[in-house]
Design an enzyme around this catalytic site. Structure first.
Site, PDB file in Angstrom:
ATOM      1  N   SER A   1      11.952   5.134   1.037  1.00 50.05           N
ATOM      2  CA  SER A   1      13.454   4.809   0.667  1.00 50.05           C
ATOM      3  C   SER A   1      13.790   3.412   1.349  1.00 50.05           C
ATOM      4  CB  SER A   1      14.193   5.966   1.512  1.00 50.05           C
ATOM      5  OG  SER A   1      13.447   6.332   2.566  1.00 50.05           O
ATOM      6  N   PHE A   2      13.047   3.221   2.573  1.00 49.55           N
ATOM      7  CA  PHE A   2      13.462   1.970   3.333  1.00 49.55           C
ATOM      8  C   PHE A   2      13.047   0.528   2.756  1.00 49.55           C
ATOM      9  CE2 PHE A   2       9.341   3.428   3.892  1.00 49.55           C
ATOM     10  CZ  PHE A   2       8.542   2.228   3.715  1.00 49.55           C
ATOM     11  N   GLY A   3      12.020   0.626   1.964  1.00 44.02           N
ATOM     12  CA  GLY A   3      11.124  -0.620   1.477  1.00 44.02           C
ATOM     13  C   GLY A   3       9.737  -0.328   1.358  1.00 44.02           C
ATOM     14  N   ALA A   4       8.789  -1.124   1.820  1.00 43.95           N
ATOM     15  CA  ALA A   4       7.500  -1.054   1.150  1.00 43.95           C
ATOM     16  C   ALA A   4       6.722  -1.178   2.593  1.00 43.95           C
ATOM     17  CB  ALA A   4       7.111  -2.005   0.307  1.00 43.95           C
ATOM     18  N   VAL A   5       5.301  -0.750   2.587  1.00 45.04           N
ATOM     19  CA  VAL A   5       4.341  -0.903   3.578  1.00 45.04           C
ATOM     20  C   VAL A   5       3.193  -1.833   2.916  1.00 45.04           C
ATOM     21  CG1 VAL A   5       2.856   0.361   5.139  1.00 45.04           C
ATOM     22  CG2 VAL A   5       4.778   1.298   4.516  1.00 45.04           C
TER      23      VAL A   5
ATOM     24  N   ASP B   1       9.225  15.653   9.895  1.00 44.50           N
ATOM     25  CA  ASP B   1       8.787  15.056   8.690  1.00 44.50           C
ATOM     26  C   ASP B   1       7.254  15.191   8.784  1.00 44.50           C
ATOM     27  OD1 ASP B   1       9.515  14.716   5.955  1.00 44.50           O
ATOM     28  OD2 ASP B   1       9.776  12.520   6.153  1.00 44.50           O
TER      29      ASP B   1
ATOM     30  N   LYS C   1       5.260  -2.217   8.024  1.00 44.92           N
ATOM     31  CA  LYS C   1       6.289  -1.693   7.310  1.00 44.92           C
ATOM     32  C   LYS C   1       7.720  -2.505   7.462  1.00 44.92           C
ATOM     33  CE  LYS C   1       8.876   2.834   7.332  1.00 44.92           C
ATOM     34  NZ  LYS C   1       8.617   4.194   7.925  1.00 44.92           N
TER      35      LYS C   1
ATOM     36  N   ILE D   1       0.735  -1.355   0.008  1.00 41.78           N
ATOM     37  CA  ILE D   1      -0.126  -0.166   0.010  1.00 41.78           C
ATOM     38  C   ILE D   1       0.881   1.358   0.017  1.00 41.78           C
ATOM     39  CG2 ILE D   1      -2.085  -0.921   1.068  1.00 41.78           C
ATOM     40  CD1 ILE D   1      -1.097   0.065   3.618  1.00 41.78           C
ATOM     41  N   GLY D   2       2.071   1.206   0.105  1.00 41.82           N
ATOM     42  CA  GLY D   2       2.933   2.277   0.142  1.00 41.82           C
ATOM     43  C   GLY D   2       4.427   1.925   0.148  1.00 41.82           C
TER      44      GLY D   2
HETATM   45  P1  ATP Z   1       9.118   9.136   3.440  1.00 43.08           P
HETATM   46  O1  ATP Z   1       9.886   8.337   2.170  1.00 43.08           O
HETATM   47  O2  ATP Z   1       8.096   9.934   3.098  1.00 43.08           O
HETATM   48  O3  ATP Z   1      10.022   9.369   4.330  1.00 43.08           O
HETATM   49  P2  ATP Z   1       8.922   6.392   4.706  1.00 43.08           P
HETATM   50  O4  ATP Z   1       9.595   5.731   3.617  1.00 43.08           O
HETATM   51  O5  ATP Z   1       9.648   6.822   5.765  1.00 43.08           O
HETATM   52  O6  ATP Z   1       8.190   7.926   4.124  1.00 43.08           O
HETATM   53  P3  ATP Z   1       6.311   6.022   5.764  1.00 43.08           P
HETATM   54  O7  ATP Z   1       5.962   7.357   5.470  1.00 43.08           O
HETATM   55  O8  ATP Z   1       6.229   5.218   7.045  1.00 43.08           O
HETATM   56  O9  ATP Z   1       7.510   5.515   5.081  1.00 43.08           O
HETATM   57  O10 ATP Z   1       5.160   4.911   4.799  1.00 43.08           O
HETATM   58  C1  ATP Z   1       5.137   5.339   3.624  1.00 43.08           C
HETATM   59  C2  ATP Z   1       3.778   4.985   3.043  1.00 43.08           C
HETATM   60  O11 ATP Z   1       3.147   4.292   3.530  1.00 43.08           O
HETATM   61  C3  ATP Z   1       3.055   6.166   3.832  1.00 43.08           C
HETATM   62  O12 ATP Z   1       2.998   7.520   3.135  1.00 43.08           O
HETATM   63  C4  ATP Z   1       1.470   5.749   3.769  1.00 43.08           C
HETATM   64  O13 ATP Z   1       0.815   6.032   2.506  1.00 43.08           O
HETATM   65  C5  ATP Z   1       1.645   4.316   3.836  1.00 43.08           C
HETATM   66  N1  ATP Z   1       1.638   3.715   5.445  1.00 43.08           N
HETATM   67  C6  ATP Z   1       2.567   3.958   6.168  1.00 43.08           C
HETATM   68  N2  ATP Z   1       2.033   3.478   7.504  1.00 43.08           N
HETATM   69  C7  ATP Z   1       0.863   3.183   7.314  1.00 43.08           C
HETATM   70  C8  ATP Z   1      -0.092   2.707   8.079  1.00 43.08           C
HETATM   71  N3  ATP Z   1      -0.232   2.332   9.276  1.00 43.08           N
HETATM   72  N4  ATP Z   1      -1.482   2.565   7.347  1.00 43.08           N
HETATM   73  C9  ATP Z   1      -1.687   2.588   6.030  1.00 43.08           C
HETATM   74  N5  ATP Z   1      -0.623   3.166   5.522  1.00 43.08           N
HETATM   75  C10 ATP Z   1       0.414   3.397   5.783  1.00 43.08           C
HETATM   76 MG    MG Z   2       6.533   8.985   4.960  1.00 47.18          MG
HETATM   77 MG    MG Z   3      10.277   8.625   6.490  1.00 48.92          MG
END
Ligand code: ATP
Ligand code: MG
Ligand code: MG
Length: 328
Positions: A41-45, A154, A60, A37-38
């Site tokens: 930089s770290f991988g995927a959610v 952030d 995550k 679903i998202g």
């Molecule tokens: P960024 O690259 O913006 O720093 P990130 O790589 O650190 O982000 P997150 O922001 O934690 O990662 O998560 C990435 C995306 O995954 C979020 O923008 C959101 O769309 C989805 N996501 C994260 N946590 C959840 C959650 N608990 N429920 C639903 N979707 C989520």
């Molecule tokens: Mg984020």
């Molecule tokens: Mg982040």
């Protein structure tokens, strides 16, 4: 960020306090039906079903192999530690974490998407009452964080999540600081406060950096994009540090103009000099967000967005399908 602790190999845990953060069970046996679903930089959610607790969760997955594995491992520990130490109705709730095959599974409560996802679907800015509701809840989360002497660093629509009940949840503590004041140059360029940008050379900043980002986020929610979004990141940073603060753009012909309360809120968040900027407590008391906003404003916003997702053509629907997973 400083160098990783001496001799700490990725995945290696010497400190029993850190070992206690991670379950030793196999996450593949507990979570089912993973759907991406998202990503970042770290991988995927992922969306997933927790068979043990009988509920939908978000996972995550953060890998700590390959290049810079040691730094990634330190980041994983920091983010897990940070989230486990928080409990607030407007902060995404932590469930558990696991380690498997050089990947950390950080399990959280499930949200249907971020405020940035909604703006993407709606193809226009949110209404003032909706922006006020989102700012009100985000400020509650920030007030809690700041009272603990921490800085999110952030704040942006992509890190403000919404659950199906209409609750607003601040997320993504991967960039957050445990200490205040801080000196590290970190965040998302368009949202960074001038003093954070200037800390690159020398200097420090405190929790009011998050209030600046809140102001930029309010503009993002109103106009779909933060100011300077058409610039490259380096030019934007230079621009933020050197020029007058941004303001809400004049509304297009025909649409109602922004209320004076909204204009004033944005202006008070976007004072370049941190000492002149609203404090977190003052922001919470500002007329734009002060009155309490029933979750129904957000529930209605989500319903409005879902109706639009249903009307999207196949290709577009696939991209936004994540907002509908609980309804399928
Ligand atoms: P960024 O690259 O913006 O720093 P990130 O790589 O650190 O982000 P997150 O922001 O934690 O990662 O998560 C990435 C995306 O995954 C979020 O923008 C959101 O769309 C989805 N996501 C994260 N946590 C959840 C959650 N608990 N429920 C639903 N979707 C989520
Ligand atoms: Mg984020
Ligand atoms: Mg982040």
């Amino acid at each position: 960020m400083g160098p990783p602790p001496q001799g700490l190999k990725p995945g290696q845990i010497k400190d029993p306090k850190i070992a206690a953060l991670f379950s030793t069970k196999d996450p593949d046996a507990r979570f089912d039906d993973l759907k991406e679903i998202g990503h970042g930089s770290f991988g995927a959610v992922f969306y997933a079903f927790d068979k043990e607790r009988g509920e939908t969760v978000a996972i995550k997955k953060m890998s700590y192999s390959g290049k810079q594995a040691a730094e990634k491992w330190v980041d994983v520990i920091k983010e897990v530690q940070f989230l486990t130490s928080l409990r607030h109705e407007n902060i995404v709730e932590y469930r558990a974490s696991f380690l498997k095959e050089n990947t950390c599974w950080l399990v959280m409560e499930y949200c249907i998407g971020s405020a940035a996802d909604l703006v993407d679907v709606l193809k226009k800015g949110l209404r003032e009452v909706e922006i006020a509701a989102i700012c009100h809840s985000t400020l509650s989360a920030l007030s809690y964080l700041h009272s603990l002497g921490r800085i999110h660093r952030d704040v942006k629509a992509g890190n403000i999540l919404l659950n199906d009940a209409g609750c607003v949840k601040l997320a993504d503590f991967g960039s957050s600081s445990m200490v205040c004041p801080a000196r590290t140059f970190i965040g998302t360029p368009f949202f960074m406060a001038p003093e954070v940008i200037l800390a690159m050379d020398d200097g420090e900043y405190a929790e009011r950096a998050d209030i600046w980002s809140m102001g930029i986020t309010a503009i993002e929610l109103a106009e779909r994009r933060p100011p300077l979004f058409n610039m490259n990141a380096m030019s934007a940073l230079y621009h933020i540090a050197q020029n007058e603060p941004p303001t809400l753009a004049p509304v297009e012909d025909g649409s109602p103009s922004w209320s004076s309360a909204f204009v004033s809120f944005v202006g008070a968040c976007l004072k370049k000099e941190p000492g002149e900027r609203m404090t977190t407590a003052e922001a919470q008391q500002h007329a734009f967000v002060r009155s309490s906003f029933a979750p129904y404003v957000v529930v209605e916003l989500i319903a409005r967005t879902k109706r639009l997702v249903k009307e999207l053509d196949n290709n577009q629907y696939r991209k936004m399908r994540k907002l509908m997973l609980l309804d399928e």
